[in-house]
Design a protein around this motif. Structure first.
Motif, PDB file in Angstrom:
ATOM      1  N   UNK A  43      47.949  50.197  71.122  1.00  0.00           N
ATOM      2  CA  UNK A  43      48.948  51.200  70.727  1.00  0.00           C
ATOM      3  C   UNK A  43      48.286  52.330  69.945  1.00  0.00           C
ATOM      4  N   UNK A  44      47.338  51.991  69.072  1.00  0.00           N
ATOM      5  CA  UNK A  44      46.620  53.015  68.307  1.00  0.00           C
ATOM      6  C   UNK A  44      45.851  53.941  69.238  1.00  0.00           C
ATOM      7  N   UNK A  50      47.173  60.664  72.722  1.00  0.00           N
ATOM      8  CA  UNK A  50      48.309  61.554  73.004  1.00  0.00           C
ATOM      9  C   UNK A  50      48.486  62.622  71.927  1.00  0.00           C
ATOM     10  N   UNK A  51      48.129  62.313  70.663  1.00  0.00           N
ATOM     11  CA  UNK A  51      48.341  63.248  69.557  1.00  0.00           C
ATOM     12  C   UNK A  51      47.189  64.219  69.338  1.00  0.00           C
ATOM     13  N   UNK A  64      43.490  55.768  77.964  1.00  0.00           N
ATOM     14  CA  UNK A  64      44.874  55.561  77.520  1.00  0.00           C
ATOM     15  C   UNK A  64      45.675  54.790  78.571  1.00  0.00           C
ATOM     16  N   UNK A  65      45.431  55.091  79.863  1.00  0.00           N
ATOM     17  CA  UNK A  65      46.107  54.352  80.935  1.00  0.00           C
ATOM     18  C   UNK A  65      45.654  52.898  80.930  1.00  0.00           C
ATOM     19  N   UNK A  66      44.351  52.660  80.732  1.00  0.00           N
ATOM     20  CA  UNK A  66      43.830  51.293  80.673  1.00  0.00           C
ATOM     21  C   UNK A  66      44.437  50.530  79.501  1.00  0.00           C
ATOM     22  N   UNK A 300      40.978  59.409  64.915  1.00  0.00           N
ATOM     23  CA  UNK A 300      41.823  58.564  64.073  1.00  0.00           C
ATOM     24  C   UNK A 300      41.917  59.124  62.658  1.00  0.00           C
ATOM     25  N   UNK A 301      40.778  59.576  62.121  1.00  0.00           N
ATOM     26  CA  UNK A 301      40.777  60.165  60.763  1.00  0.00           C
ATOM     27  C   UNK A 301      41.603  61.447  60.739  1.00  0.00           C
ATOM     28  N   UNK A 302      41.469  62.277  61.788  1.00  0.00           N
ATOM     29  CA  UNK A 302      42.229  63.533  61.831  1.00  0.00           C
ATOM     30  C   UNK A 302      43.730  63.261  61.890  1.00  0.00           C
ATOM     31  N   UNK A 303      44.130  62.309  62.763  1.00  0.00           N
ATOM     32  CA  UNK A 303      45.558  61.996  62.896  1.00  0.00           C
ATOM     33  C   UNK A 303      46.090  61.406  61.602  1.00  0.00           C
TER      34      UNK A 303
END
Length: 309
Positions: A43-44, A50-51, A64-66, A300-303
């Motif tokens: 999920x992460x 996506x973001x 992401x599809x995988x 991940x850090x940016x989001x």
């Protein structure tokens, strides 16, 4: 007689991990923890890709599809397995068993060919970098994903039609989910041709994508070795390291499970192999891509930074 037996048998029960009766609670805790980590990790990955617009590239689109496919793949198998470990398992009807097998086969084959598409993406990125955006456009990416899913659906339909046309005499599946071989063992009919067909199909859907990935990496490595600077070679290989790690583990487990002679291992050994590709391998995908991939870590850090702000 076969028709009567097939009519009378309307459901199966899983033997599951009955030979590890004293360790059932421990297995439940371990598998539940691994399952939750798999769900959270996938999920992460889907959320970050996506973001973060910097990850809107073919490579991360395939990832992401995988991840989404792996999430559904585990959802089809693991919850029922966990419930059986704590004594809440219920018999499964023939229809539900066929449905579980259908999704399992479809998504397993889909994942095999998605990894092949990712290998092709890495080949184009390293061997044809100037034409990368032209070759790996949105239409081609969508076609590769659609092709992987279509192959999975086609093979699943063929396998389900073949297996569930058989008359069944037994009701206890010597497994923890409706896999092909354990269900076929319950048939009253002599099924040598079905065994041969299953082996041929398994060989094709494992060896063909594995061979294509192997060819891709032969070309990739030959291109990397022609790079003059050591730093350039290191950077080029780093873009493939995560994918190559997942490929080796994924195809390795699939080959051991489906390309070995059917009588080679005991039931417990077969279940141990099954745990690797139904529980452990789906967890390795998010782990490898988050722990080894700096772009995903930075995203991940940016989001997280934006959310905290």
């Amino acid at each position: 007689m076969k028709t009567d037996n097939q009519t009378l048998i309307a459901q199966f029960t899983f033997q599951g991990f009955s030979s590890f009766q004293e360790h059932q609670l421990t297995l439940f805790v371990v598998f539940l923890a691994l399952y939750l980590l798999t769900l959270v990790g996938n999920v992460i990955i889907v959320t970050i890709i996506s973001l973060d617009r910097r990850l809107h590239t073919p490579m991360y689109f395939f990832l992401s599809v995988l991840s989404a496919s792996e999430t559904v793949y585990t959802l089809v198998i693991i919850p029922r397995m966990l419930s059986s470990l704590v004594g809440l398992g219920q018999p499964i009807s023939l229809g539900a068993c066929a449905t579980q097998m259908f999704f399992f086969i479809t998504l397993a084959i889909n994942n095999c060919f998605l990894l092949t598409a990712m290998g092709y993406d890495r080949y184009v990125a390293i061997c044809n970098p100037l034409r990368y955006s032209l070759i790996m456009n949105k239409s081609i990416c969508a076609q590769l994903v659609g092709g992987a899913l279509s192959i999975g659906l086609l093979v699943a339909i063929i396998q389900i039609s073949s297996v569930f046309r058989l008359p069944f005499c037994g009701t206890e599946v010597a497994h923890y989910f409706c896999d092909i071989r354990p269900v076929m063992k319950l048939s009253c009919a002599k099924n040598d041709m079905h065994d041969i067909m299953t082996f041929v199909i398994s060989s094709l859907v494992i060896l063909v994508p594995m061979g294509l990935v192997f060819i891709s990496y032969v070309l990739i490595i030959s291109s990397i070795l022609r790079i003059a600077s050591a730093e350039g070679r290191k950077k080029a290989f780093a873009t493939c390291a995560s994918h190559l790690t997942v490929v080796i583990i994924h195809y390795g487990c699939a080959s051991i499970a489906y390309l070995k002679p059917k009588s080679e291992n005991s039931r417990d050994e077969d279940q141990l192999i099954s745990v690797t590709y139904t529980v452990i391998t789906p967890l390795l995908n998010p782990m490898v891509y988050t722990l080894r991939n700096k772009e995903v870590q930075h995203a991940l850090r940016r989001v997280m930074g934006r959310k905290l702000s």
